[in-house]
Design a protein around this motif. Structure first.
Motif, PDB file in Angstrom:
ATOM      1  N   VAL A 129      -3.697 -16.525   3.244  1.00  0.00           N
ATOM      2  CA  VAL A 129      -4.139 -15.402   4.052  1.00  0.00           C
ATOM      3  C   VAL A 129      -5.501 -14.942   3.547  1.00  0.00           C
ATOM      4  N   GLU A 165       5.972 -13.055  12.508  1.00  0.00           N
ATOM      5  CA  GLU A 165       5.001 -12.412  11.624  1.00  0.00           C
ATOM      6  C   GLU A 165       5.672 -11.329  10.775  1.00  0.00           C
ATOM      7  N   ARG A 166       5.132 -11.168   9.568  1.00  0.00           N
ATOM      8  CA  ARG A 166       5.709 -10.184   8.647  1.00  0.00           C
ATOM      9  C   ARG A 166       4.561  -9.517   7.880  1.00  0.00           C
ATOM     10  N   GLU A 167       4.722  -8.212   7.643  1.00  0.00           N
ATOM     11  CA  GLU A 167       3.738  -7.477   6.860  1.00  0.00           C
ATOM     12  C   GLU A 167       4.120  -7.508   5.388  1.00  0.00           C
ATOM     13  N   ILE A 168       3.120  -7.785   4.552  1.00  0.00           N
ATOM     14  CA  ILE A 168       3.360  -7.767   3.106  1.00  0.00           C
ATOM     15  C   ILE A 168       2.353  -6.822   2.463  1.00  0.00           C
ATOM     16  N   GLU A 169       2.687  -6.329   1.283  1.00  0.00           N
ATOM     17  CA  GLU A 169       1.845  -5.373   0.575  1.00  0.00           C
ATOM     18  C   GLU A 169       0.983  -6.122  -0.447  1.00  0.00           C
ATOM     19  N   THR A 198      -1.668  -3.389   3.403  1.00  0.00           N
ATOM     20  CA  THR A 198      -0.758  -4.336   4.060  1.00  0.00           C
ATOM     21  C   THR A 198      -1.552  -5.367   4.858  1.00  0.00           C
ATOM     22  N   VAL A 199      -1.048  -6.605   4.874  1.00  0.00           N
ATOM     23  CA  VAL A 199      -1.615  -7.668   5.701  1.00  0.00           C
ATOM     24  C   VAL A 199      -0.465  -8.354   6.430  1.00  0.00           C
ATOM     25  N   THR A 200      -0.776  -8.943   7.565  1.00  0.00           N
ATOM     26  CA  THR A 200       0.228  -9.649   8.357  1.00  0.00           C
ATOM     27  C   THR A 200       0.123 -11.150   8.097  1.00  0.00           C
ATOM     28  N   VAL A 201       1.260 -11.784   7.787  1.00  0.00           N
ATOM     29  CA  VAL A 201       1.281 -13.223   7.519  1.00  0.00           C
ATOM     30  C   VAL A 201       2.314 -13.885   8.437  1.00  0.00           C
ATOM     31  N   PRO A 202       2.073 -15.135   8.806  1.00  0.00           N
ATOM     32  CA  PRO A 202       3.067 -15.854   9.629  1.00  0.00           C
ATOM     33  C   PRO A 202       4.211 -16.372   8.760  1.00  0.00           C
ATOM     34  N   THR A 203       5.408 -16.334   9.290  1.00  0.00           N
ATOM     35  CA  THR A 203       6.563 -16.992   8.680  1.00  0.00           C
ATOM     36  C   THR A 203       7.294 -17.737   9.787  1.00  0.00           C
TER      37      THR A 203
END
Length: 378
Positions: A274, A295-299, A286-291
């Motif tokens: 990312v 999509e999921r937000e992570i810190e 927070t950023v949004t990443v694909p799974t």
């Protein structure tokens, strides 16, 4: 470039069916692996000859080839079936049947008993997302099958099958040859009945009395979750039909997993990258990443360094044994801008001036620490 089929078999363009068959049988003898041990290209030459015979022995295919060449066959959807067969014997069996005298000559077969059929291979492709859930694919293969019309006995339905007059029902013939040290007795399958001891009075119209024919068959293949690219699935009994009551071969389906540009796979774990701006890496957020689940937000912690990773638990892939899912490793790629406006440069300079020794890693070990973190995240 493919060679001309007539050139491959060494016959004229006006050659009859018998001449074409004779030429192919001659090449089969010459290219047999026990005879041609020193030619590394013998197998490829045999496949080339088998492909040429497959076309020139069929009136419709031969007509298309004579008129339009190799391109005409391809545009019509035809493809050679030699690659679908598992061995030298399987190819000859599809064309002539194992009872043909050529088999006794090449392989030393006596009267054939139950003989298992050869295996067949195929490939399917699945996406990485389907590795998570599993998938179904329909596979069509061309294989030798028991003739449905005569049910394998070679006789036209309703017509009798009589004892072979050539061998008297034994299924074999013996030839005695005199040599300098005495006599040699050679036993081989009867050329009339192919070793069966019986012959149909009226051969089956569908298979010509062979009891088997080549046809397309389709199978539903269940691809299990967690499969690795290159692994094979075996479908028992889905290969070439056996002879004289022998069991059929198997179908082996190789699974190829398509690459997904968002992820790199390491067993059950996934790795994704990312991008962050330099300021976002400094401030965190927070950023949004694909799974594979969406999509999921992570810190991202403040002060994140290039190459650091964040582990998202249990969003990777399952194993074939059905174990818990692996993890996803999110690698941080800090994007340092190459061009700044005048205003941005002034702001950056002011920020640089304001950063004191407390914001600097003066021990020179930051790079080694990042490498260590990256290794732990693999």
């Amino acid at each position: 470039m493919k060679r001309d089929y007539y050139e491959v078999l060494g016959v004229d363009r006006g050659a009859g069916d018998g001449e074409i068959k004779k030429a192919f049988r001659r090449l089969a003898r010459d290219l047999h692996p026990d005879v041609n041990k020193h030619d590394p290209e013998a197998e490829e030459k045999f496949k080339e000859a088998a492909e040429a015979y497959e076309v020139l022995s069929d009136p419709d295919r031969r007509g298309t080839y004579d008129a339009f060449g190799h391109e005409g066959l391809r545009s019509g959807g035809w493809a050679p079936r030699t690659d679908a067969f598992g061995s030298f014997e399987d190819v000859l069996s599809a064309f002539f049947g194992r009872g043909d005298p050529l088999f006794s000559e090449l392989f030393g077969f006596g009267p054939p008993g139950p003989m298992s059929g050869g295996d067949v291979g195929a490939r399917v492709e699945v996406s990485l997302a389907e590795v998570l859930t599993g998938a179904s694919r329909e596979v069509s293969v061309e294989a030798v099958s028991t003739c449905e019309r005569c049910r394998g006995n070679g006789a036209e339905p309703g017509t009798p099958i009589r004892t072979c007059e050539t061998c008297g029902g034994s299924g074999e013939l013996r030839q005695v040859a005199r040599v300098a040290f005495g006599q040699v007795v050679r036993t081989g399958a009867c050329p009339t009945c192919g070793g069966q001891g019986k012959v149909p009075e009226m051969p089956c119209k569908e298979c010509g009395g062979q009891g088997r024919s080549v046809s397309m068959r389709s199978w539903e293949v269940e691809v299990p979750p967690g499969i690795e690219s290159g692994q094979r699935i075996r479908i028992s009994g889905a290969g070439h039909a056996g002879e004289a009551g022998g069991r059929p071969g198997d179908l082996y389906v190789q699974v190829l997993v398509d690459e997904d540009e968002r992820f790199e796979r390491h067993g059950q774990d996934l790795v994704t990258v990312v991008e962050l701006t330099a300021t976002r890496a400094m401030l965190g957020g927070t950023v949004t990443v694909p799974t594979l689940d969406g999509e999921r937000e992570i810190e991202v912690p403040a002060g994140a360094q290039p190459g650091e990773h964040i582990v998202v638990r249990s969003v990777g892939l399952p194993s074939l044994r059905g174990a818990a899912r692996g993890d996803q490793h999110v690698v941080l790629d800090v994007n340092v801008p190459a061009r700044l406006s005048k205003e941005q440069r002034e702001l950056a300079e002011r920020l640089d001036e304001s950063l004191g020794s407390a914001n600097s890693r003066g021990d020179g070990s930051s790079r080694s620490r990042r490498r260590a973190r990256a290794r732990r995240g693999r």
